[in-house]
Design a protein around this motif. Structure first.
Motif, mmCIF file in Angstrom:
data_model
loop_
_atom_site.group_PDB
_atom_site.id
_atom_site.type_symbol
_atom_site.label_atom_id
_atom_site.label_comp_id
_atom_site.label_asym_id
_atom_site.label_seq_id
_atom_site.Cartn_x
_atom_site.Cartn_y
_atom_site.Cartn_z
ATOM 1 N N THR A 1 69.155 68.986 102.143
ATOM 2 C CA THR A 1 68.495 69.321 103.499
ATOM 3 C C THR A 1 66.902 68.887 103.322
ATOM 4 O OG1 THR A 1 67.131 70.904 102.329
ATOM 5 C CG2 THR A 1 69.614 71.837 102.940
ATOM 6 N N THR A 2 66.719 67.594 103.962
ATOM 7 C CA THR A 2 65.453 67.464 104.195
ATOM 8 C C THR A 2 65.698 66.392 104.200
ATOM 9 O OG1 THR A 2 65.140 66.543 101.854
ATOM 10 C CG2 THR A 2 64.065 68.322 102.006
ATOM 11 N N LEU A 3 64.799 65.700 105.187
ATOM 12 C CA LEU A 3 64.744 64.071 106.375
ATOM 13 C C LEU A 3 65.150 63.061 105.077
ATOM 14 C CD1 LEU A 3 65.387 62.046 108.643
ATOM 15 C CD2 LEU A 3 63.031 62.720 108.412
ATOM 16 N N VAL A 4 63.863 63.257 103.577
ATOM 17 C CA VAL A 4 63.804 62.662 102.435
ATOM 18 C C VAL A 4 65.845 62.657 102.234
ATOM 19 C CG1 VAL A 4 63.635 61.842 99.764
ATOM 20 C CG2 VAL A 4 61.810 62.228 101.610
ATOM 21 N N ALA A 5 66.056 63.245 101.254
ATOM 22 C CA ALA A 5 67.489 63.619 101.231
ATOM 23 C C ALA A 5 68.556 62.993 102.185
ATOM 24 C CB ALA A 5 67.553 64.846 100.456
ATOM 25 N N GLN A 6 68.421 63.184 102.887
ATOM 26 C CA GLN A 6 69.852 62.912 104.582
ATOM 27 C C GLN A 6 69.990 60.729 104.673
ATOM 28 O OE1 GLN A 6 69.787 65.620 107.324
ATOM 29 N NE2 GLN A 6 70.274 67.047 106.023
ATOM 30 N N VAL A 7 68.651 60.524 104.165
ATOM 31 C CA VAL A 7 68.383 59.259 104.421
ATOM 32 C C VAL A 7 68.385 58.912 103.143
ATOM 33 C CG1 VAL A 7 67.641 59.385 106.627
ATOM 34 C CG2 VAL A 7 66.050 59.150 104.950
ATOM 35 N N ASP A 8 68.428 58.939 102.471
ATOM 36 C CA ASP A 8 68.226 58.241 101.030
ATOM 37 C C ASP A 8 69.025 59.147 99.972
ATOM 38 O OD1 ASP A 8 67.736 56.285 99.379
ATOM 39 O OD2 ASP A 8 65.230 56.151 100.041
ATOM 40 N N SER A 9 68.051 59.780 99.178
ATOM 41 C CA SER A 9 68.190 60.829 98.173
ATOM 42 C C SER A 9 69.464 60.799 98.156
ATOM 43 C CB SER A 9 66.839 61.131 97.078
ATOM 44 O OG SER A 9 67.196 62.048 98.355
ATOM 45 N N GLY B 1 66.393 69.339 98.847
ATOM 46 C CA GLY B 1 65.459 68.072 98.803
ATOM 47 C C GLY B 1 66.349 66.810 97.802
ATOM 48 N N GLY B 2 64.883 66.222 97.790
ATOM 49 C CA GLY B 2 65.393 64.964 96.697
ATOM 50 C C GLY B 2 65.562 65.692 95.843
ATOM 51 N N VAL B 3 64.623 66.103 94.969
ATOM 52 C CA VAL B 3 63.784 66.926 93.615
ATOM 53 C C VAL B 3 64.946 67.558 93.861
ATOM 54 C CG1 VAL B 3 62.145 68.716 92.656
ATOM 55 C CG2 VAL B 3 61.270 67.223 93.911
ATOM 56 N N VAL B 4 65.695 68.102 94.346
ATOM 57 C CA VAL B 4 67.044 69.277 93.381
ATOM 58 C C VAL B 4 68.017 68.009 93.433
ATOM 59 C CG1 VAL B 4 68.600 71.153 94.630
ATOM 60 C CG2 VAL B 4 66.501 71.334 95.000
ATOM 61 N N GLY B 5 68.180 67.444 93.994
ATOM 62 C CA GLY B 5 69.043 65.783 94.209
ATOM 63 C C GLY B 5 69.316 65.805 93.176
ATOM 64 N N ASP B 6 67.813 64.836 93.147
ATOM 65 C CA ASP B 6 68.296 64.834 91.733
ATOM 66 C C ASP B 6 68.123 64.928 89.706
ATOM 67 O OD1 ASP B 6 67.156 61.860 93.125
ATOM 68 O OD2 ASP B 6 65.395 61.818 92.219
ATOM 69 N N LEU B 7 67.627 66.448 90.493
ATOM 70 C CA LEU B 7 68.009 67.341 88.798
ATOM 71 C C LEU B 7 69.346 67.782 88.201
ATOM 72 C CD1 LEU B 7 66.355 68.819 86.615
ATOM 73 C CD2 LEU B 7 65.872 71.287 88.750
#
Ligand code: NAD
Ligand code: GLY
Length: 490
Positions: free
Chosen positions: A270-278, A245-251
């Motif tokens: 793999t999360t919606l936050v990450a797929q649409v944004d982060s 998700g966004g946590v892993v992506g940002d880190l």
């Protein structure tokens, strides 16, 4: 199984195929260019000499030959009309068919500003061109295993691939944006995602798993990742894979930006936050106890591979929280995306793609947040403050942003829209008030530390006039911010 690009004329298939092939260490094969070589003159000239029917027969023959001979490393770009042939459609079955996303108005402009128009017999009349695009769109979509959106901004370009099954049914090899024989992949993920998806990745040189959750988006986690990458022997020639998700992506993005002063990163959100944004746009970083995302770097991905099927394992509350970033994006975009969101439709691949296009268009215009990109922070100024003062553990990121959206809409003075957003949040069981006893003062103080503040000035807010009409850099009186936050405490 080759990577076969289909799509409308003017989408940029030849250019994109050449870039992808180069990234993968292969040579592109372009059916129009190969046909022109066979004819000894341009496709337009062939239309004039022998007509479209004769051209289509030659095209069908060549494309079927190419598809029969193609191997895994090959990248093929097919002429826009080639898929009208049933034989070509059958021959595509054994390959990964990828639709290059295009806006027909931009495609028309691109063709005519590059003076390519004369070379394209079916691009001589604007209305006929646009009509042909809508006529063919359904066929392209039906044939495509994935859609490719080409992202570009000041510091570079990269492919974004959205396709159900890309990760879950083992098609990663065909879409990987880097040559894995010369650049080895080192995966960073979290423990939950590792258990679900790590084995689908194929051969990784390392698998660094942090515990899940925002509380672990820290410098301590970054340090652990750096050490594990060293221990696994990662060099500057290799790349990081951010799976999660966004946590892993940002880190992971931050670790990639800084490891040996920068290595490429491929995102597999793999999360919606990450797929649409982060996963897009290159913002990476970690939180400090004092404030969110306070340490970081811009580092654009080498590619993003989105498999919406991974959302099937995402807990319902995570999906709901992620939907708030869809809501935010729809408020920025307005138009059709807002209509979908306002109806309360479930998120599907079309919605994910609409969010991707919206974010990438904003980033393309302003990669470094100097102006327009700040609109992406709608609802985040107060949202981030809520996350910080609650120790990054009480609210999910999306839940806090939902509360932040309500304050931004209060400050915007758009009461009916605020009420509509509140109803939409309630319909997904998302919080619309803070817990009783929440510390409004601490939230207001944390808001004042937001990264968007410059020098000694106040924090600029993103305000909304109406869906699709969003302004950044708006000055708001401190007492109004306080009142809007206090209203959430009730
Ligand atoms: P997250 O990464 O913590 O993921 C949420 C939870 O879902 C975690 O527990 C994770 O283990 C689990 N999970 C992930 N994928 C799963 C799957 N497919 N199935 C089951 N469980 C799964 O949080 P998030 O909501 O994805 O991201 C929030 C973060 O994103 C915040 O730190 C926020 O600041 C950041 N963000 C960054 C940007 C940017 O532009 N860089 C934009 C928006 C948000
Ligand atoms: N999430 C805010 C941005 O990408 O700019």
């Amino acid at each position: 199984m080759a990577f076969v690009l289909i799509g409308f004329m003017g989408a940029g298939k030849s250019t994109v195929a050449a870039r992808l092939a180069e990234q993968r260490g292969a040579s592109p094969l372009d059916s129009d260019a190969l046909l022109a070589e066979r004819f000894g003159h341009s496709v337009a000239r062939e239309f004039e000499l022998h007509g479209e029917e004769s051209f289509r027969a030659d095209e069908e023959k060549l494309v079927c030959e190419l598809l029969d001979d193609a191997s895994t490393r090959d990248v093929l770009a097919l002429g826009g009309g080639s898929v009208l042939s049933g034989r070509v459609r059958e021959a595509l079955a054994g390959h990964l068919t990828v639709l290059l996303d295009s806006d027909p108005v931009l495609a028309w402009e691109r063709i005519h500003t590059s003076q390519d128009g004369a070379e394209r017999p079916l691009a001589r009349d604007r209305e006929a061109f646009l009509a042909l695009h809508s006529e063919r769109s359904a066929l392209y979509e039906e044939l495509a295993d994935a859609v490719l959106v080409w992202a570009s901004s000041a510091s570079g370009e990269y492919p974004v691939l959205v396709g159900r099954g890309l990760l879950t049914t083992g098609q990663l090899e065909q879409v990987w944006p880097l040559d894995r024989s010369s650049s080895r992949p080192f995966c960073v993920t979290d423990e939950t995602v590792a258990a679900l998806y790590a084995e689908r990745l194929g051969d990784m040189r390392a698998l660094v798993s942090i515990p899940p959750g925002e509380r672990h988006k820290t410098l301590a986690s970054a340090e652990r990742v750096w050490h594990e990458l060293v221990a696994a022997g990662m060099t500057r020639a290799d790349h990081v894979v951010a799976l999660g998700g966004g946590v892993v992506g940002d880190l992971a993005g931050f670790c990639a930006a800084t490891y040996q002063r920068g290595v490429p990163v491929v995102h597999l959100p793999t999360t919606l936050v990450a797929q649409v944004d982060s996963a897009y746009g290159g913002k990476t970083g970690v939180d400090l106890p004092e404030a969110k995302n306070y340490v970081g770097a811009y580092h654009q991905p080498a590619g993003v591979i989105v498999d919406p099927a991974t959302l099937e394992t995402l807990p319902a509350q995570e999906l709901a929280a992620g939907w708030v970033e869809v809501l935010k994006t729809a408020l920025i975009a307005g138009g059709e995306l807002w209509e979908i969101v306002a109806r309360g439709d479930e998120v599907d691949e079309r919605t994910i793609l609409a969010c991707v296009r919206t974010k990438l268009a904003v980033v393309a215009a302003d990669e470094r947040d100097g102006g327009r990109r700040q609109v992406l922070n709608l609802g985040h100024t107060v949202g981030h403050a809520i996350e910080t003062v609650t120790g990054y553990s009480r609210y999910r990121h999306g839940e806090a942003v939902g509360l932040g959206l309500l304050t931004a809409l209060r400050l915007s003075g758009t009461e009916p829209l605020r009420e509509q957003v509140r109803e939409l949040l309630l319909a997904r069981d998302l919080p619309v008030t803070l817990d009783a006893g929440a510390n409004a003062d601490a939230i207001v103080d944390a808001t004042a530390r937001d990264k968007k503040r410059l020098g000694a000035g106040g924090v600029p807010f993103v305000l909304v006039k109406a869906p699709g009409e969003v302004n950044h850099g708006c000055e708001v009186a401190a007492e109004d911010v306080r009142a809007a936050v206090e209203e959430l405490v009730g």
